[in-house]
Design a protein around this motif. Structure first.
Motif, short mmCIF file in Angstrom:
data_model
loop_
_atom_site.label_atom_id
_atom_site.label_comp_id
_atom_site.label_asym_id
_atom_site.label_seq_id
_atom_site.Cartn_x
_atom_site.Cartn_y
_atom_site.Cartn_z
N PRO A 346 75.43 99.78 -63.99
CA PRO A 346 76.65 100.59 -63.96
C PRO A 346 76.45 101.97 -64.61
O PRO A 346 77.05 102.95 -64.15
N ILE A 347 75.63 102.01 -65.65
CA ILE A 347 75.38 103.29 -66.33
C ILE A 347 74.62 104.23 -65.42
O ILE A 347 74.97 105.42 -65.28
N VAL A 348 73.59 103.70 -64.75
CA VAL A 348 72.79 104.54 -63.86
C VAL A 348 73.63 105.00 -62.66
O VAL A 348 73.60 106.17 -62.28
N ALA A 349 74.41 104.06 -62.09
CA ALA A 349 75.26 104.43 -60.94
C ALA A 349 76.27 105.50 -61.34
O ALA A 349 76.50 106.46 -60.60
N VAL A 353 76.81 109.51 -60.03
CA VAL A 353 78.10 110.05 -59.59
C VAL A 353 78.48 111.27 -60.44
O VAL A 353 78.93 112.31 -59.92
N TRP A 354 78.28 111.16 -61.76
CA TRP A 354 78.61 112.27 -62.68
C TRP A 354 77.80 113.51 -62.34
O TRP A 354 78.33 114.62 -62.29
N PRO A 362 69.84 114.35 -58.90
CA PRO A 362 68.45 114.48 -58.46
C PRO A 362 68.28 114.05 -57.01
O PRO A 362 68.97 113.14 -56.54
N SER A 363 67.38 114.68 -56.31
CA SER A 363 67.09 114.28 -54.93
C SER A 363 66.46 112.90 -54.92
O SER A 363 65.98 112.39 -55.95
#
Length: 501
Positions: A346-349, A353-354, A362-363
């Motif tokens: 959830p943190i990475v997702a 989004v942020w 990042p690409s």
């Protein structure tokens, strides 16, 4: 032959009830994958230990053979996805492919519980064949729930990835407890219980999908001309014919298998490129970008998949797992990755989004580069532990291997769920399932190389501190070098992707 699966257009994607901001079928697929991953990871911790104990009398000289067998098994699991994707695209449809695949996987898991080397490898071959029909097609169906350009697609795949890791977290803990303390002696696990419990998990996955597939509203169903029940029988007979061939590939050895997989990858690249060229410049360029990233994917999994091979022997023999009389089970290390994924996903997702809202996301190539670099940092920690933290008993601290799994998991989150989503965006529309099979084939090549690499880490006499340090040093430099290179060529790859993010 005409396509076997109904491919929804933008306007024909059904309107689904939304649950937590995503189409409701995502959650049915989530639980289907949960139980399939329970089955897959339920046996992961036990395979190399079982091979050494059952077929090599417990001698450490059997470690190299166990690593090679494990790597070849994983490689073929993922390589089979190439054919499974094609069968779903052209012959059977996604839904029926998943059901047939689940049935074969369950049968194979029960077969490997029989302690005979030939039956064991036939069981592995049956699991491989079934997984080829199951794995790429359920991932493809997740992508078909969203319209092109839907910003929720990446987060949807990340949620789906949490389903994978929820099953992977529970499986080693439960199967180890059943095998060692319920049906085992406490000292020696009853490995057959591990395999039987995993087989039961696969049956649950089969029944869950069979009952719940109505919520898909036709997504993944066969087209009318391909809906004949006879096709199911033809595919099942084809699977029975393929199993001896897969058994033969397991028997020829990892080095020969690597040549076979390389040829398959080249053939796949040619077929995808032909379809890409037919689609015009944009489709061609997207296909080229996808194939380049497949190459870096091979590098990532070559070293990441030490988790089920050399890291298992590292945990068993060189990591201090004693906590004042209670010994942390080797099997439980397999759950660390899943805990980290569930915690960090959830943190990475949310981070993606942020960053996207601030036009700083990042690409895709740079996310892959981050994945390689984090994987490399895990090996850097092992280098430090094996060179500076070895105690008088030739053991390294528990926390070091624990954190290796955590750091690798961050790298995995940068790469793997993004890769699944990438294929649905970049592959030629008519061969999305085949493209997903290509993703898993590249993963399979990495897994076969992981077994070859792990066999060198163990050497002829079993793993030592010196052999582990030498091997993991090579892993660090390979991964960091690959990650830096990918960062440098990322602008070129992104240009080929024509705006896909």
């Amino acid at each position: 032959m005409s396509g076997a699966t109904t491919t929804p257009t933008e306007s024909s994607i059904p309107e689904f009830k939304q649950i937590m901001g995503h189409p409701s079928p995502l959650w049915m697929l989530f639980m289907t994958e949960f139980w399939e991953r329970f089955a897959f990871y339920g046996i992961r911790w036990a395979l190399v230990l079982y091979i050494v104990a059952q077929f090599h009398g417990g001698a450490s000289t059997g470690e190299a053979d166990a690593n090679l067998t494990y790597g070849s098994y994983l490689a073929l699991v993922y390589a089979a996805a190439l054919f499974g994707g094609y069968v779903a695209d052209r012959i059977l449809g996604y839904q029926r492919s998943i059901l047939v695949g689940a049935a074969f996987m369950a049968a194979g898991l029960f077969m490997i519980a029989y302690p005979d080397p030939t039956i064991f490898k036939l069981g592995l071959a049956t699991i491989i064949t079934g997984n080829g029909l199951f794995k790429p097609n359920i991932s493809t169906m997740v992508g078909k729930l969203y319209k092109q350009g839907d910003a929720r697609r990446d987060s949807g795949f990340t949620i789906f990835y949490m389903g994978i890791n929820s099953g992977a977290f529970v499986a080693p803990i439960l199967t180890q407890y059943l095998a060692q303390y319920v049906f085992g002696s406490g000292d020696t696990p009853a490995y057959k219980i591990v395999f039987i419990a995993s087989g039961v998990g696969m049956l649950i996955s089969l029944v869950w999908f069979y009952i719940g597939r109505n919520v898909l509203k036709g997504i993944g169903q066969a087209e009318p001309e391909a809906a004949s029940p006879a096709r199911i029988a033809y595919v099942a007979l084809g699977c029975l014919a393929v199993i001896p061939m897969v058994f033969g590939l397991l028997a020829v050895g990892a080095q020969t298998l690597q040549g076979v997989l390389t040829v398959l990858f080249l053939l796949l690249a040619v077929m995808l490129m032909v379809e890409g060229i037919r689609g015009g410049k944009v489709v061609r360029d997207k296909t080229i970008a996808m194939l380049i990233i497949f190459g870096f994917n091979i590098l990532f999994w070559m070293f990441f998949e030490q988790a089920g091979s050399s890291f298992t022997f590292l945990a068993e023999n060189i990591v201090n797992r004693d906590f004042g009389g209670w010994v942390f089970p080797t099997a439980w290390f397999q759950s660390v990755n899943s805990i980290a994924i569930i915690t960090c996903a959830p943190i990475v997702a949310a981070t993606w989004v942020w960053l996207s809202r601030r036009s700083a996301d990042p690409s895709i190539p740079r996310k892959f580069g981050l994945g390689l670099i984090f994987n490399g940092l895990a090996f850097l920690l092992l280098m430090f532990a094996l060179s500076s933290l070895v105690d008088a008993n030739n053991k390294i601290p528990f926390w070091t291997l624990f954190m290796v799994y955590v750091i690798q998991s961050v790298g995995e989150l940068c790469l793997s769920p993004i890769g699944l989503s990438m294929v649905t965006k970049l592959a030629p529309v008519r061969l999305v399932g085949f493209g997903m099979g290509g993703w898993f084939l590249s993963t399979g090549i990495g897994n076969n190389l992981s077994g070859i690499f792990a066999s060198h880490v163990s050497g002829e006499s079993g793993m030592s501190v010196a052999s582990a340090l030498s091997g993991y040093t090579f892993g660090f430099w390979s991964l960091v070098g690959g990650g830096v290179l990918l960062f440098l060529v990322a602008p070129l790859i992104q240009k080929l992707m024509h705006g896909v993010k």
